[in-house]
Structures are given as structure tokens and as C-alpha cells.
Motif scaffolding. Sequence first.
Motif: not given
Length: 246
Positions: A128-143
Amino acid sequence: DVQISSDGALIAIHDATLTRTTNVETLFAPRDGGYSVSDFTLAEIKTLTALTVATAGYGYSGFTPSSPDPFRVPTLSEVIGLANGWNADRGADVGVYPEAKAASTELNRKIVEELAAGGFGDPGDKAIIQSFSFAALRDILVLQGALGTDIFQAALGAAVLDDEGVYGVFDFGVGASVPLTEITGFARGVGVTLRSPNLDADFIGAAHDLGLQVYGWTFITAEPVAASAQFQTSIDIGTDGFFANF
């Protein structure tokens, strides 16, 4: 917890600086006025000794570290290797749960790449990849889409119920609540602080109805009886998993 070094290595360390949890001040002069992980190379960080702070400790009854040099700051790839080695030696199924701390596109991409290289890139793998940055999670999903991986993602924050009766997770990065329905667009789980005013069976039920898992952080009660009661309360309301210091 994952930070990135000045030469692009992923370091498994909680803080953005080396000061609190290593002996860096005894070996190096400050850089840019401090000791940011991102200002030191992997080779330099590998010369440091990890220190105990807060609830951490070196000793555990009956346990001796197997590593010849156990108090070095690890990389993410070393943590992944530790999990894989443990699983291979014992027939276990231990996973990894990295957090993108000071998230950037480079760090986000490398987390996904290192998980995939370590055998944790598919839905059935325990990662599981987690982050307090929702922007980062959106970026990771694209990646992930570009890299062909499908790793579970979790959004960190606080469980909230807004004035309109909508459950969400408070995004500390932007200072606002994001509805659970929106979180489903970039995560499959949420990690919420135990101090959340609305972390109850109703919040968890709402998350489960949307297919989101719920993890609580951080269980820090050291006394076993009190800790057991705290865990049981969370189990009773339907929490799926826990972060604990003990």
C-alpha cells in the motif's frame, strides 16, 4: 516513511531532516542551515547511526539483530528486501506500506518502480502506498497507469463529517475536507488519526459502502491491558487495520 536523498536514493526515514533520529550533527556541518535528508547523498547517510527517540528502543528481550551493522538508516529497497527475505525464509506473507512524505514526481515514480521491482506491483501483492498529500496520490495513480502497476493507495488525514452530513477525510495539505466519494477516485483506503472527532462505526460504514478500507493511526499505548482495550474498541467499530508503535 520515504524521503529522497540528494542523489535520488529513497531513504526509509520519518523526518524530512536527519537531526532527530541520527547522529548527523557529530559528523557533518549544516547544509543550507540544517540537515535535510535531501541535502545529503546516500553514501553520506549510510555513515550515520540511527538513534532511539520517543517510544523507540534498541533492546528487546531475547532478540539479537542478525545484521552485522543493524543501526544504519535503511533505503526503501532494503526494507523491501527485508520483507522478501523474511517471506522466503519462513513461508510468510508480510507486505510493505510506504508513505510518500515530501512527495514529488521523482519520489512518487521511484516508489512505484522500487515496489514493482521488488515484486509488489500487482493487486494481489501486499503493498500500500500512502500519503498525506492527495495531490501526490493522484500523481501516483497516473504514474501507475503509465508503468503498468496496480498498487493499493491510501489517503491519510482525519475522519470528518461536514455540516451537510457528508463523510470525508481532512486533507492537512490544503486545510479542507475531501468527501469519501472523491477519494475513491484516487485511493482504495483511508488512514485516519485516532484523534479524529468522527472516527466511529458510521464513518467506517460509509467508507466500506464505497469500497474503501479504513486504517487507524497511531496506537501508542504501551501498557498491555490499556492497549488491548484501545485495539478492541477500534475492532468493534470495524477498523480494517492499525498502525502501532508496540
